[in-house]
Enzyme design. Structure first.
Site, short mmCIF file in Angstrom:
data_model
loop_
_atom_site.label_atom_id
_atom_site.label_comp_id
_atom_site.label_asym_id
_atom_site.label_seq_id
_atom_site.Cartn_x
_atom_site.Cartn_y
_atom_site.Cartn_z
N CYS A 250 -0.03 -59.31 -4.18
CA CYS A 250 0.36 -58.23 -3.27
C CYS A 250 1.88 -58.12 -3.18
CB CYS A 250 -0.30 -58.45 -1.90
SG CYS A 250 -0.29 -56.98 -0.85
N GLU B 109 -7.04 -64.91 -2.50
CA GLU B 109 -7.08 -65.97 -1.49
C GLU B 109 -7.90 -65.57 -0.27
OE1 GLU B 109 -4.75 -63.82 -1.75
OE2 GLU B 109 -3.63 -63.54 0.13
N HIS C 284 -6.27 -59.49 -3.13
CA HIS C 284 -6.02 -60.80 -2.53
C HIS C 284 -7.13 -61.80 -2.87
CE1 HIS C 284 -2.61 -59.98 0.24
NE2 HIS C 284 -3.08 -58.75 0.25
#
Lengths: 221, 723
Positions: free
Chosen positions: A86, A196, A194
């Site tokens: 990002c 994560e 993302h």
């Protein structure tokens, strides 16, 4: 595998990235402040999401000139793997480590939702735990995720197989629905989604975990 | 001092006389400005304080109730949840982006001032009619302002509510709730102690923005609202992120004696409140206050509402270490004064005394009014004509109406997943956030049904609390406590004061019956334009605890072939329902009664079923009634359902009545649910079965989920795209 997570004052996914890295590698990463001029010896550098210096100017533009980024660039030249997520992707393009730029979303609004991605190749250190052609789901959360590059660059990315992930349904107007790209050595990955945030079943998805596990396989010391 | 200047400062003749008495002389302009801010409705709660005192505020799990920056409750394992809701209504109407953004910034500061890391934001929004020419602009500005601030600072915006009504055409409501998690034994308070201790200013520099915001927020609007734009502050979420991290870093040490953010009335309010709570005096040298522009006078410095600033009292030996922390984060750090034993606030500027006021008389002698109030007559049930109304056509209309349509357009603009602990995302009954690093969670919701409050304030107050409690229960949580945001019109009008009194009575009754104390809150009055008031809107922010995230629910059906059970009594109460207003076009009648004993009994049953693992799919029944609740569960899952009416029921009243205390659950076998309900004396009935790709009401046809989903999702984007 040793990891460093770069922390700019406005990073806000630094902790999330550290949690995902530690879950995959069993080892807590070093959190490295943006003002540091030197990095510890590591196998992977993560530049996390957020708003590095507020990003009131242009996302990642100031961060690209921070002291720590000179060191990141030097390590990258030396072959250390770099993952920019990002805002981290935006920083990598501003720093010239990846080509192109991330512009304002085509819809002119911030977008936070799960998106479906196609895995474009599975022979990289980042994607070896995926299958090329598979569809995986990860969240996006950005205002400036519209990947733009000149025709020549895009042709080169496509021709050399440097597109890592592509949106199944383009949420932000990105050229060729590009969601993530590699450098020619395939040691640097920048992506807007993302992984994560999709690495824990209680949060509603685990498709991102394979990215960190693949890195752990590839970079295990 | 001329009467005109006194009036411009919003002080009545009586209030000015009181100030003369306290000072024993005429005030100068700085002192008048300080008194005006401290005695504004916004800071002093002068119209509501007597009534707020009637609310229950205690429970064994309450660590800190109202009166501090935020409320604090024990959530076990040595952790505490810190939370509060606050309005930013007036500024958001004048300048929607900055008004909403600084509303979020302000409430986040209230939470991290107490030592908590903020983990979630919710926003309760009310706008005027969708047809009003300004509404689209306001929705767009407010939503981007909330997102612009929350997304940047990196705290997820996970819930809230949005409604439209012509009563808000001239006064929108923007109520922001923030929640943080702290170590229960490391909560920071505003009580300044230690004569001689240094008073330190940290954060952004002080500018000329927002001067007299608190006074503006305490007056009704007229045609000149636009001219008030300079009283709106400008937000800088990046600086707030720095301030947040620096404060939490310093709070991990023993450097801080007391801390208070600079919110409404800026340095004036923070300095006086800290001194008053600690029973000390305070001497400030305004020449040392970091300023953004040159030539600011004492009046401007004291009343600026520049954002992202804090005032701290430090231990004597901690100054250097504290300064290092703030400098590392690139923030201003200035010792601007000391605590004294004088009991007075003494300000110097340019070497001269700029103000000298006794603290306690000014804070404690703030006016308190017992304003006259009259009860609200409850409207009679209108004559209704349901000839030719088909239930599923009515449902389609409701699900695509402004108040029930999907809010996806809004929450997709909020980063609701940052911090990677969002377990239940927006769109359900309550958002659920994991307590970081544990398997426990907190459930969060905001609720209010203003049309009920307007029809019967006391019933409406009870209902707002009951619905918040029910939403937490439906998510699988044990409700712990409430923060309330009381939004009303001009309290000097007896009928408006009657609404305020009635709602507070109802809130108190429900909070007592449900053991759901009020631990923090905010009052916003004078929400009216040219004599036209908003609907009474007492927003209830609720917080609950899940001991084990594995025992949580979702509103989405889990599988086909499950039995659908309605828990709680369905009497078919149509008064004040969305069906009357939006389908028949004949709004009115009394709101549904709230039987608090039944509410509690039904909720305890549901919570037992969820905790026991019997129920995993659950949704509360609210606006739109039973059929809307079932439709939301079907749309969330993509699995249809068939519902059968009980024999003899009036179909429309049964399907769309808004009786309280009800839940819908879906289970593979209804038997254990019905048995448990019978044992608890709770009415419950199997009303249908999940499956297929349509919603069917036996004997009344069916509607495809695709069509219903299209109606539900299309309204908001279409409205915002404009004509």
């Amino acid at each position: 595998m040793k990891t460093a997570v770069i922390v700019f004052p406005g990073s806000n996914c630094d902790r999330d990235s550290a949690v995902a890295v530690e879950a995959a590698t069993g080892r807590a990463p070093a959190m490295v402040w943006h003002g540091e001029a030197a990095l510890p010896p590591v196998d992977l550098i993560v530049i996390p999401g957020g708003f590095a210096y507020g990003d009131y100017l242009r996302s990642g533009a100031m961060a690209a000139h921070s002291p720590v980024m000179r060191e990141v660039a030097a390590k990258a030249r030396a072959g250390v793997a770099v993952l920019g997520i990002c805002n981290g992707f935006q920083v990598l393009t501003e720093a010239g480590l990846l080509p192109g730029a991330l512009m304002r979303n085509a819809g002119l609004r911030f977008i936070c939702r799960d998106v479906a991605l196609s895995v474009e190749r599975d022979d990289t250190i980042f994607t070896r735990r995926y299958r090329a052609g598979a569809t995986v789901t990860m969240p996006v959360a950005h205002n400036d995720g519209n990947y733009v590059a000149d025709g020549e660059t895009v042709a080169r990315l496509e021709g050399e197989g440097l597109v890592a992930f592509r949106y199944r349904e383009n949420p932000n107007g990105s050229t060729a629905a590009i969601a993530g790209i590699l450098d020619p050595a395939r040691r640097i990955l920048g992506l807007m989604p993302h992984p994560e945030r999709a690495a824990d079943s209680v949060l509603g998805g685990t498709d991102g975990r394979a990215l960190f596990e693949g890195l752990a396989d590839s970079l295990a010391a | 001092m001329t009467p005109e200047i006194v009036a411009e400062h919003g002080l009545s003749e009586d209030e000015y006389a009181r100030l003369l008495e306290i000072l024993g002389r005429e005030p100068n302009m700085v002192e008048l400005g300080i008194a005006s801010a401290m005695w504004s409705e916004h800071c002093s709660y002068k119209s509501s304080r007597a009534w707020l005192a009637t609310l229950p505020t205690e429970a064994p799990w309450v660590i800190c109730g109202p009166g501090e920056n935020a409320g604090v409750v024990d959530i076990g394992d040595g952790k505490a949840a810190v939370f509060k809701i606050e309005s930013h209504n007036h500024p958001s109407f004048i300048e929607p982006y900055q008004g909403a953004a600084t509303g979020v910034g302000g409430i986040l500061r209230d939470v991290f001032t107490m030592g908590a890391r903020p983990v979630a934001v919710l926003d309760a929004l009310r706008f005027g009619s969708p047809d009003h020419p300004r509404t689209r602009h306001l929705v767009s500005g407010v939503v981007s302002g909330i997102g612009g601030y929350g997304n940047c600072i990196g705290i997820p915006t996970v819930g809230g509510e949005t409604e439209f009504d012509p009563a808000y055409d001239g006064n929108i409501l923007v109520n922001a709730m923030a929640v943080g998690i702290a170590d229960a034994d490391r909560i920071f308070y505003a009580r300044a102690t230690g004569i001689g201790n240094t008073v330190v200013y940290v954060g952004s520099k002080t500018g000329r923005d927002g001067i007299h915001g608190a006074t503006m927020a305490s007056a009704a609007f007229d045609a000149d609202a636009e001219a008030r734009r300079p009283t709106v502050q400008v937000g800088d979420p990046f600086t707030e992120k720095l301030l947040l991290e620096a404060c939490l870093e310093l709070m991990a040490t023993d450097a801080i004696v007391a801390i208070q953010d600079m919110g409404a009335a800026g340095l004036t309010s923070s300095a006086l409140e800290m001194a008053s709570k600690g029973g000390v005096g305070i001497a400030l040298d305004l020449d040392r206050v970091p300023t953004r522009e040159t030539g600011m006078n004492a009046y401007e410095i004291m009343l600026s509402e520049s954002q992202e600033r804090m005032l701290m009292v430090l231990r004597p030996d901690a100054e250097a270490a504290a300064e290092r922390v703030f400098r590392r984060w690139g923030l201003d750090f200035a010792v601007i004064g000391r605590l004294t034993d004088s009991g007075r606030v003494v300000l110097t500027h340019g070497g001269e005394t700029a103000a000298d006021i006794p603290v306690d008389p000014l804070v404690e002698a703030a006016p308190r009014y017992r304003r006259p109030h009259v009860p609200t007559p409850v409207p009679a049930m209108p004559a209704i004509d349901t000839a030719g109304v088909a239930p599923l056509e009515a449902l389609e209309r409701l699900m695509g109406s402004p108040d029930l349509a999907s809010r996806r357009w809004i929450w997709e603009q909020y980063d609701h997943m940052v911090m990677a602990d969002t377990v239940v995302r927006p769109g359900g009954d309550a958002a659920v956030i994991r307590v970081h690093g544990t398997s426990r969670g907190i459930a969060l919701t905001t609720d209010c049904t203003p049309r009920y409050c307007a029809a019967d304030p006391r019933a409406g107050g009870r209902q707002a609390v009951a619905e918040a409690w029910r939403n937490l229960v439906a998510a699988g949580a044990r409700p712990l406590a409430v923060t309330d945001n009381l939004n009303f019109g001009d309290p000097e009008r007896p009928e408006i004061m009657g609404q305020l009194v009635g709602c507070i009575e109802g809130i108190g009754e429900a909070c007592r019956a449900l053991e759901f104390p009020v631990v923090s809150g905010n009052v916003s009055l004078y929400n009216e334009t040219d004599g036209r008031a908003i609907l009474p809107t007492p927003v209830i922010g609720g917080l609950g605890l899940l001991d084990d995230l594995a025992r949580r629910t979702t509103i989405a059906f889990a599988a086909s072939g499950h039995e659908i059970v309605a828990i709680g009594a369905t009497a078919g109460h149509l008064g004040q329902s969305l069906f009357l207003r939006d389908v028949l076009g004949t709004p009115g009648g009394p709101p549904p009664p709230v039987d608090l004993d039944a509410e509690r009994r039904n909720g305890l049953l549901v919570r037992g079923l969820v905790e026991g693992g019997v129920v995993e799919v659950c949704h509360d029944v609210s606006g739109g009634g039973l059929l809307a609740a079932v439709a939301e569960m079907a749309l969330a899952s993509g699995i249809g359902a068939e519902i059968a009416l009980p024999p003899g029921a009036d179909p429309l009243a049964w399907l769309f009545g808004e009786d309280q205390g009800r839940y819908i659950v879906a289970v593979d076998d209804a038997g254990p649910v019905l048995d448990a309900a019978a044992a608890s004396r709770v009415p419950a009935a199997a009303i249908g079965r999940t499956g297929g790709a349509a919603l069917t009401v036996s004997g009344h046809g069916h509607i495809s989920l695709a069509g219903l989903g299209e109606a539900h999702e299309a309204w908001f984007p279409r409205f915002m795209a404009g004509p």
